[in-house]
Write an enzyme that holds these catalytic residues in place. Structure first.
Site, PDB file in Angstrom:
ATOM      1  N   THR A  73       0.842  -1.196   0.000  1.00 46.94           N
ATOM      2  CA  THR A  73       0.000   0.000   0.000  1.00 46.94           C
ATOM      3  C   THR A  73       0.875   1.244   0.000  1.00 46.94           C
ATOM      4  O   THR A  73       2.085   1.178   0.172  1.00 46.94           O
ATOM      5  CB  THR A  73      -0.941   0.007   1.218  1.00 46.94           C
ATOM      6  OG1 THR A  73      -0.164  -0.062   2.423  1.00 46.94           O
ATOM      7  CG2 THR A  73      -1.890  -1.177   1.176  1.00 46.94           C
ATOM      8  N   ALA A  96      -4.601  -5.867  -3.959  1.00 52.79           N
ATOM      9  CA  ALA A  96      -5.569  -5.785  -2.867  1.00 52.79           C
ATOM     10  C   ALA A  96      -4.915  -5.069  -1.704  1.00 52.79           C
ATOM     11  O   ALA A  96      -3.737  -5.290  -1.410  1.00 52.79           O
ATOM     12  CB  ALA A  96      -6.039  -7.169  -2.431  1.00 52.79           C
ATOM     13  N   ASN A  98      -5.798  -5.685   1.142  1.00 51.72           N
ATOM     14  CA  ASN A  98      -5.772  -6.723   2.168  1.00 51.72           C
ATOM     15  C   ASN A  98      -6.226  -8.040   1.524  1.00 51.72           C
ATOM     16  O   ASN A  98      -7.276  -8.080   0.904  1.00 51.72           O
ATOM     17  CB  ASN A  98      -6.704  -6.341   3.319  1.00 51.72           C
ATOM     18  CG  ASN A  98      -6.469  -7.165   4.562  1.00 51.72           C
ATOM     19  OD1 ASN A  98      -6.413  -8.385   4.513  1.00 51.72           O
ATOM     20  ND2 ASN A  98      -6.338  -6.492   5.698  1.00 51.72           N
ATOM     21  N   HIS A 131      -2.741  -0.714  13.944  1.00 52.42           N
ATOM     22  CA  HIS A 131      -1.695  -1.564  13.391  1.00 52.42           C
ATOM     23  C   HIS A 131      -0.428  -1.459  14.230  1.00 52.42           C
ATOM     24  O   HIS A 131      -0.302  -0.590  15.093  1.00 52.42           O
ATOM     25  CB  HIS A 131      -1.385  -1.176  11.935  1.00 52.42           C
ATOM     26  CG  HIS A 131      -2.374  -1.711  10.955  1.00 52.42           C
ATOM     27  ND1 HIS A 131      -3.528  -1.032  10.638  1.00 52.42           N
ATOM     28  CD2 HIS A 131      -2.391  -2.860  10.223  1.00 52.42           C
ATOM     29  CE1 HIS A 131      -4.217  -1.747   9.746  1.00 52.42           C
ATOM     30  NE2 HIS A 131      -3.550  -2.855   9.482  1.00 52.42           N
ATOM     31  N   LYS A 135       4.282  -0.174  10.740  1.00 54.46           N
ATOM     32  CA  LYS A 135       3.517   0.051   9.506  1.00 54.46           C
ATOM     33  C   LYS A 135       3.789   1.456   9.003  1.00 54.46           C
ATOM     34  O   LYS A 135       3.664   2.437   9.742  1.00 54.46           O
ATOM     35  CB  LYS A 135       2.020  -0.156   9.748  1.00 54.46           C
ATOM     36  CG  LYS A 135       1.196  -0.037   8.460  1.00 54.46           C
ATOM     37  CD  LYS A 135      -0.196  -0.567   8.624  1.00 54.46           C
ATOM     38  CE  LYS A 135      -0.995  -0.443   7.343  1.00 54.46           C
ATOM     39  NZ  LYS A 135      -0.387  -1.202   6.225  1.00 54.46           N
ATOM     40  N   GLY A 141      -4.124   0.889   3.990  1.00 48.98           N
ATOM     41  CA  GLY A 141      -4.808   0.686   2.720  1.00 48.98           C
ATOM     42  C   GLY A 141      -6.175   0.058   2.905  1.00 48.98           C
ATOM     43  O   GLY A 141      -7.129   0.375   2.179  1.00 48.98           O
ATOM     44  N   THR A 142      -6.291  -0.829   3.897  1.00 45.34           N
ATOM     45  CA  THR A 142      -7.584  -1.456   4.183  1.00 45.34           C
ATOM     46  C   THR A 142      -8.599  -0.411   4.621  1.00 45.34           C
ATOM     47  O   THR A 142      -9.760  -0.428   4.187  1.00 45.34           O
ATOM     48  CB  THR A 142      -7.417  -2.534   5.268  1.00 45.34           C
ATOM     49  OG1 THR A 142      -6.500  -3.521   4.797  1.00 45.34           O
ATOM     50  CG2 THR A 142      -8.744  -3.195   5.601  1.00 45.34           C
TER      51      THR A 142
END
Length: 243
Positions: A73, A96, A98, A131, A135, A141-142
């Site tokens: 991401t 994706a 996730n 998170h 990170k 990104g999710t």
């Protein structure tokens, strides 16, 4: 399959473990500049690198005829260019935010809940994500995917990262609030909350380990083998609404 791991951090190592358990071979793994001679001999690449490297990694693979599954991401300003490169070289690509099966079902719940609450503007939405401290991107990104799916059904015109008051995504007459929290040893937790004056409705997904993300990426790679084009996890999991 012979798999290239582009990015060999904690996620890359978890993917290696699960891929080998499922009978695949890790033919190449790197955290540095790509060795194109080795890379082009792989059946597929799984990219969990860093935002600064992702676009070059992905488009190099397409040029070499290697399909890509990417979960990196923070580079999505270049996603459209990556799509064009994929189509130009007649390759295959899944991105994706996730890859977890549970998270992708959670995405579907989020879309449905946003649709159900669309006629009830008294419910004000917000998102929270937690998170691990390593990170790199905030929000995750999710969380951005959840926000974009929610905004597609409701009157929000953008989102606002509340912990630094940074405003994103265009004209924000009614920003959707996202809170990003960083704590030690948290694989990933996401809440979507709707609050009115009289009650609240919440949905939540909590990852207990990275294994779910890694398994989903390997399953996506297995699904992508032999295909051509641009796909997503809805395709992999057959979650598109039946017409």
């Amino acid at each position: 399959m012979k798999i290239a791991l582009l990015g060999y951090g904690r996620m890359g190592k978890t993917i290696e473990k699960i891929a080998t358990e499922r009978g695949h071979e890790i033919g190449y793994k790197t955290n540095t500049k790509l060795d194109e001679e080795i890379l082009k001999r792989q059946d597929i690449a799984i990219d969990f690198s860093i935002p600064e490297a992702a676009f070059d990694n992905i488009t190099t693979c397409f040029k070499l005829g290697v399909p890509v599954v990417s979960g990196t991401t923070g580079w999505l300003d270049h996603l459209e260019e990556a799509h064009k490169s994929c189509l130009k070289h007649k390759s295959a690509f899944i991105y994706a935010s996730n890859f977890s099966l549970g998270v992708n079902l959670f995405f579907e719940l989020n879309r449905k809940l946003a649709q159900l609450l669309q006629p009830y503007p008294n419910y004000k939405a917000s998102l929270t994500e937690v998170h691990h401290t390593k990170k790199l991107d905030q929000p995750s990104g999710t969380a951005i995917s959840l926000a974009e799916d929610l905004m597609a059904q409701q009157a929000y015109t953008g989102w606002q990262l509340t912990n630094d008051n940074q405003i994103k995504s265009g004209s924000l007459t009614k920003p959707l609030a996202i809170t990003a929290i960083r704590e030690e040893n948290v694989p990933g937790t996401h809440w979507v909350n709707y609050k009115s004056e009289i009650d609240e409705i919440s949905i939540k997904h909590k990852a207990n380990s990275r294994d779910g993300f890694a398994l989903g990426a390997v399953v996506a790679a297995e699904w992508l083998e032999g295909k051509q084009g641009i796909f997503n996890m809805q395709d992999v999991l057959n979650l598109h609404e039946k017409k």
